[in-house]
Design an enzyme around this catalytic site. Structure first.
Site, PDB file in Angstrom:
ATOM      1  N   TYR A  29     -13.642  -3.821  11.547  1.00 49.86           N
ATOM      2  CA  TYR A  29     -13.740  -5.541  11.597  1.00 49.86           C
ATOM      3  C   TYR A  29     -14.483  -5.763  12.777  1.00 49.86           C
ATOM      4  O   TYR A  29     -14.800  -6.595  12.916  1.00 49.86           O
ATOM      5  CB  TYR A  29     -13.002  -6.026  11.930  1.00 49.86           C
ATOM      6  CG  TYR A  29     -12.030  -6.196   9.903  1.00 49.86           C
ATOM      7  CD1 TYR A  29     -12.242  -5.093   9.433  1.00 49.86           C
ATOM      8  CD2 TYR A  29     -10.628  -7.201  10.213  1.00 49.86           C
ATOM      9  CE1 TYR A  29     -12.026  -5.488   7.887  1.00 49.86           C
ATOM     10  CE2 TYR A  29      -9.843  -7.134   9.236  1.00 49.86           C
ATOM     11  CZ  TYR A  29     -10.695  -6.083   7.792  1.00 49.86           C
ATOM     12  OH  TYR A  29     -10.108  -6.504   6.480  1.00 49.86           O
ATOM     13  N   LYS A  76      -4.551   6.988  10.245  1.00 49.39           N
ATOM     14  CA  LYS A  76      -5.229   8.359   9.595  1.00 49.39           C
ATOM     15  C   LYS A  76      -6.408   9.314  10.227  1.00 49.39           C
ATOM     16  O   LYS A  76      -7.183   9.926  10.311  1.00 49.39           O
ATOM     17  CB  LYS A  76      -6.560   7.120   8.180  1.00 49.39           C
ATOM     18  CG  LYS A  76      -6.747   7.793   7.357  1.00 49.39           C
ATOM     19  CD  LYS A  76      -5.614   8.472   6.202  1.00 49.39           C
ATOM     20  CE  LYS A  76      -6.178   9.202   5.036  1.00 49.39           C
ATOM     21  NZ  LYS A  76      -4.772   9.746   4.005  1.00 49.39           N
ATOM     22  N   ASP A 133      -4.449  -5.686   9.012  1.00 57.51           N
ATOM     23  CA  ASP A 133      -4.572  -6.518   8.152  1.00 57.51           C
ATOM     24  C   ASP A 133      -3.799  -6.503   6.505  1.00 57.51           C
ATOM     25  O   ASP A 133      -3.479  -7.597   6.073  1.00 57.51           O
ATOM     26  CB  ASP A 133      -6.144  -6.677   7.965  1.00 57.51           C
ATOM     27  CG  ASP A 133      -6.616  -8.097   6.691  1.00 57.51           C
ATOM     28  OD1 ASP A 133      -5.278  -9.162   7.126  1.00 57.51           O
ATOM     29  OD2 ASP A 133      -7.863  -8.077   6.757  1.00 57.51           O
ATOM     30  N   ASP A 137       0.168  -8.162   5.458  1.00 60.98           N
ATOM     31  CA  ASP A 137       0.629  -8.580   4.178  1.00 60.98           C
ATOM     32  C   ASP A 137       1.523  -8.368   3.195  1.00 60.98           C
ATOM     33  O   ASP A 137       2.407  -9.238   2.138  1.00 60.98           O
ATOM     34  CB  ASP A 137      -1.037  -8.925   2.949  1.00 60.98           C
ATOM     35  CG  ASP A 137      -2.415 -10.180   3.899  1.00 60.98           C
ATOM     36  OD1 ASP A 137      -2.034 -10.932   4.525  1.00 60.98           O
ATOM     37  OD2 ASP A 137      -2.892 -10.970   2.474  1.00 60.98           O
TER      38      ASP A 137
END
Length: 238
Positions: A29, A76, A133, A137
């Site tokens: 981002y 990851k 992010d 959610d």
């Protein structure tokens, strides 16, 4: 973003109590994208030791101060060996300073699966920007949706607390939006400015409002307006 089950809210699980802690200044981002040639675009993922240590220190300090038992580093690094590898190095370095807090690591895709299957196995989840992010959610979905999940962006010199469900233009002017996430974000703000006693009162009033269940908004199966819900909470504070 803390996500905690509320009484009377139908969801797939009961007694969810998780905290998602996300580095919020870099990663994919960072916005560093460019087109190399027509039809080929690159997006740079930025990972720094400074930011990774900073978010890890926050996560473990939060866990200690709030009597949480475990921090899970989500990554990851099996594929992104340098960027996520650096983050994991920082998480491990900080974990050594908090021997009373259990620390483990999970790959991001496995974490997503396990959150759906066995969310009770997690406590505090620590991760970089994109992972946070997405998973925060998912966590909100475990308790009934984004209308119930508060959020805070916390820096060294300032902090912003907000509901993160967007502006909901389809509900504008109707007076039926669920204010729970916003009120719980205010609770988090109160805790941040060391007003724990006031925060406890507000949080208790919200929980009791849900337990009574007479003034729930339409998204929760009720028929109350936004202000009716807010007044019910306020009445319990009186």
């Amino acid at each position: 973003r803390p996500v905690r089950s509320l009484p009377g809210v139908k969801s797939r699980y009961e007694n969810i109590d998780l905290v998602f802690i996300r580095e919020n200044t870099e990663g994919l981002y960072s916005g560093l994208e460019h087109e190399i040639v027509p039809g080929v675009v690159t997006s740079l993922k930025v990972s720094t030791r400074v930011a990774s240590l900073r978010v890890a220190e926050f996560a473990f300090r939060y866990a200690k101060e709030n009597r949480r038992k475990k921090v899970t580093g989500v990554h990851k690094a099996n594929i992104m060996k340098l960027s996520d590898g650096l983050a994991l190095e920082c998480y491990r370095e900080v974990a050594k300073k908090f021997p009373e807090i259990e620390y483990d690591e999970k790959i991001i895709d496995a974490t997503a699966m396990l959150l759906v299957l066995t969310p009770e196995k997690f406590d505090v989840l620590l991760m970089e920007n994109l992972y946070g992010d997405i998973l925060s959610d998912l966590g909100a979905g475990l308790i009934g949706g984004l209308g119930l999940a508060p959020s805070g962006n916390i820096g060294k010199e300032g902090a912003i607390f907000e509901a993160v469900h967007g502006s909901a233009p389809d509900l504008a002017g109707k007076g039926v939006a669920n204010p729970t996430a916003l009120i719980l974000s205010a609770v988090a703000l109160l805790r941040h400015i060391e007003q724990a006693a006031v925060a406890d009162r507000v949080e208790k009033a919200i929980t009791e409002t849900f337990r009574i269940g007479k003034t729930l908004t339409p998204d929760l199966g009720g028929s109350a307006s936004t202000m009716s819900f807010a007044r019910a909470v306020a009445d319990l504070l009186a």
